[in-house]
Design a protein around this motif. Sequence first.
Motif, PDB file in Angstrom:
ATOM      1  N   PHE A  25      16.572  13.696 -15.298  1.00 51.61           N
ATOM      2  CA  PHE A  25      15.614  13.078 -14.387  1.00 51.61           C
ATOM      3  C   PHE A  25      14.275  13.822 -14.380  1.00 51.61           C
ATOM      4  CE2 PHE A  25      19.466  11.216 -12.277  1.00 51.61           C
ATOM      5  CZ  PHE A  25      19.184   9.924 -12.657  1.00 51.61           C
ATOM      6  N   ALA A  26      14.311  15.135 -14.514  1.00 47.27           N
ATOM      7  CA  ALA A  26      13.064  15.903 -14.588  1.00 47.27           C
ATOM      8  C   ALA A  26      12.306  15.540 -15.863  1.00 47.27           C
ATOM      9  CB  ALA A  26      13.362  17.397 -14.545  1.00 47.27           C
ATOM     10  N   TYR A  27      13.019  15.440 -16.985  1.00 48.37           N
ATOM     11  CA  TYR A  27      12.382  15.052 -18.251  1.00 48.37           C
ATOM     12  C   TYR A  27      11.798  13.643 -18.146  1.00 48.37           C
ATOM     13  CZ  TYR A  27      11.775  13.823 -23.137  1.00 48.37           C
ATOM     14  OH  TYR A  27      11.248  13.413 -24.326  1.00 48.37           O
ATOM     15  N   ALA A  28      12.544  12.711 -17.562  1.00 47.16           N
ATOM     16  CA  ALA A  28      12.068  11.333 -17.415  1.00 47.16           C
ATOM     17  C   ALA A  28      10.858  11.263 -16.495  1.00 47.16           C
ATOM     18  CB  ALA A  28      13.192  10.440 -16.886  1.00 47.16           C
ATOM     19  N   ALA A  29      10.800  12.109 -15.477  1.00 44.00           N
ATOM     20  CA  ALA A  29       9.664  12.095 -14.552  1.00 44.00           C
ATOM     21  C   ALA A  29       8.390  12.607 -15.225  1.00 44.00           C
ATOM     22  CB  ALA A  29       9.979  12.947 -13.327  1.00 44.00           C
ATOM     23  N   VAL A  30       8.537  13.477 -16.202  1.00 45.77           N
ATOM     24  CA  VAL A  30       7.359  14.042 -16.865  1.00 45.77           C
ATOM     25  C   VAL A  30       7.011  13.274 -18.136  1.00 45.77           C
ATOM     26  CG1 VAL A  30       6.451  16.109 -18.000  1.00 45.77           C
ATOM     27  CG2 VAL A  30       7.771  16.331 -15.901  1.00 45.77           C
ATOM     28  N   ARG A  31       7.990  13.013 -18.984  1.00 39.72           N
ATOM     29  CA  ARG A  31       7.717  12.450 -20.304  1.00 39.72           C
ATOM     30  C   ARG A  31       8.171  10.997 -20.486  1.00 39.72           C
ATOM     31  NH1 ARG A  31       4.876  15.165 -24.120  1.00 39.72           N
ATOM     32  NH2 ARG A  31       6.160  14.119 -25.622  1.00 39.72           N
ATOM     33  N   ASP A  33       8.653   6.715 -19.763  1.00 38.77           N
ATOM     34  CA  ASP A  33       7.728   5.581 -19.801  1.00 38.77           C
ATOM     35  C   ASP A  33       6.886   5.483 -18.531  1.00 38.77           C
ATOM     36  OD1 ASP A  33       8.660   4.884 -22.266  1.00 38.77           O
ATOM     37  OD2 ASP A  33      10.052   3.350 -21.524  1.00 38.77           O
ATOM     38  N   LEU A  34       7.423   5.893 -17.419  1.00 38.30           N
ATOM     39  CA  LEU A  34       6.694   5.868 -16.149  1.00 38.30           C
ATOM     40  C   LEU A  34       6.387   7.275 -15.660  1.00 38.30           C
ATOM     41  CD1 LEU A  34       8.808   3.088 -14.414  1.00 38.30           C
ATOM     42  CD2 LEU A  34       6.626   2.835 -15.577  1.00 38.30           C
ATOM     43  N   GLY A  35       6.364   8.235 -16.578  1.00 34.80           N
ATOM     44  CA  GLY A  35       6.175   9.632 -16.217  1.00 34.80           C
ATOM     45  C   GLY A  35       4.722  10.008 -15.998  1.00 34.80           C
ATOM     46  N   VAL A  36       4.543  11.265 -15.652  1.00 42.67           N
ATOM     47  CA  VAL A  36       3.217  11.788 -15.329  1.00 42.67           C
ATOM     48  C   VAL A  36       2.301  11.763 -16.542  1.00 42.67           C
ATOM     49  CG1 VAL A  36       1.999  13.854 -14.555  1.00 42.67           C
ATOM     50  CG2 VAL A  36       4.176  13.239 -13.504  1.00 42.67           C
ATOM     51  N   ILE A  37       2.789  12.162 -17.689  1.00 44.99           N
ATOM     52  CA  ILE A  37       1.965  12.212 -18.896  1.00 44.99           C
ATOM     53  C   ILE A  37       1.545  10.807 -19.311  1.00 44.99           C
ATOM     54  CG2 ILE A  37       1.957  12.819 -21.344  1.00 44.99           C
ATOM     55  CD1 ILE A  37       3.669  15.235 -20.606  1.00 44.99           C
ATOM     56  N   GLU A  38       2.453   9.869 -19.246  1.00 39.42           N
ATOM     57  CA  GLU A  38       2.123   8.479 -19.598  1.00 39.42           C
ATOM     58  C   GLU A  38       1.067   7.917 -18.647  1.00 39.42           C
ATOM     59  OE1 GLU A  38       2.272   5.167 -21.998  1.00 39.42           O
ATOM     60  OE2 GLU A  38       3.244   7.087 -22.291  1.00 39.42           O
ATOM     61  N   ARG A  39       1.160   8.279 -17.395  1.00 40.17           N
ATOM     62  CA  ARG A  39       0.166   7.824 -16.413  1.00 40.17           C
ATOM     63  C   ARG A  39      -1.210   8.389 -16.738  1.00 40.17           C
ATOM     64  NH1 ARG A  39       1.318   7.319 -10.156  1.00 40.17           N
ATOM     65  NH2 ARG A  39       2.930   6.128 -11.165  1.00 40.17           N
ATOM     66  N   LEU A  40      -1.283   9.644 -17.182  1.00 41.21           N
ATOM     67  CA  LEU A  40      -2.559  10.248 -17.565  1.00 41.21           C
ATOM     68  C   LEU A  40      -3.152   9.559 -18.795  1.00 41.21           C
ATOM     69  CD1 LEU A  40      -1.764  14.042 -17.047  1.00 41.21           C
ATOM     70  CD2 LEU A  40      -3.179  12.579 -15.607  1.00 41.21           C
ATOM     71  N   VAL A  41      -2.295   9.230 -19.752  1.00 40.61           N
ATOM     72  CA  VAL A  41      -2.757   8.531 -20.955  1.00 40.61           C
ATOM     73  C   VAL A  41      -3.299   7.154 -20.590  1.00 40.61           C
ATOM     74  CG1 VAL A  41      -1.965   7.473 -23.110  1.00 40.61           C
ATOM     75  CG2 VAL A  41      -1.248   9.786 -22.536  1.00 40.61           C
TER      76      VAL A  41
END
Length: 105
Positions: A25-31, A33-41
């Motif tokens: 869940f930590a990996y999914a939250a960061v990397r 499809d709906l994670g933090v990095i995807e949101r920044l991109v």
Amino acid sequence: MQRSSRPSATFLLYLCVATLLSGYFAYAAVRGDLGVIERLVISAQLKDLEAEKAGLEEQIAQLSNKTRRMSDDYLDLDLLDEQARSVLGMMRADELVIDENSVSR
């Protein structure tokens, strides 16, 4: 009955499963499809597209202005003269053409 100081196998199994799920869940939250990095991109792409949209809207406004100035209802003679010169290569009889290649330096 005596209790041993070692944890039972069931507890260790639950601990491993909980750790693995937490990591997933930590990996999914960061990397994910709906994670933090995807949101920044997506935010960066949005800014680029908004800038491109503003440029295109400016271009549309300029072309609409030119179209209106060349319409039957409103004819801008200066714009017509400019277009005839650039597109057709026309010039007035009292004008002199100076070619850049023919001028000696």
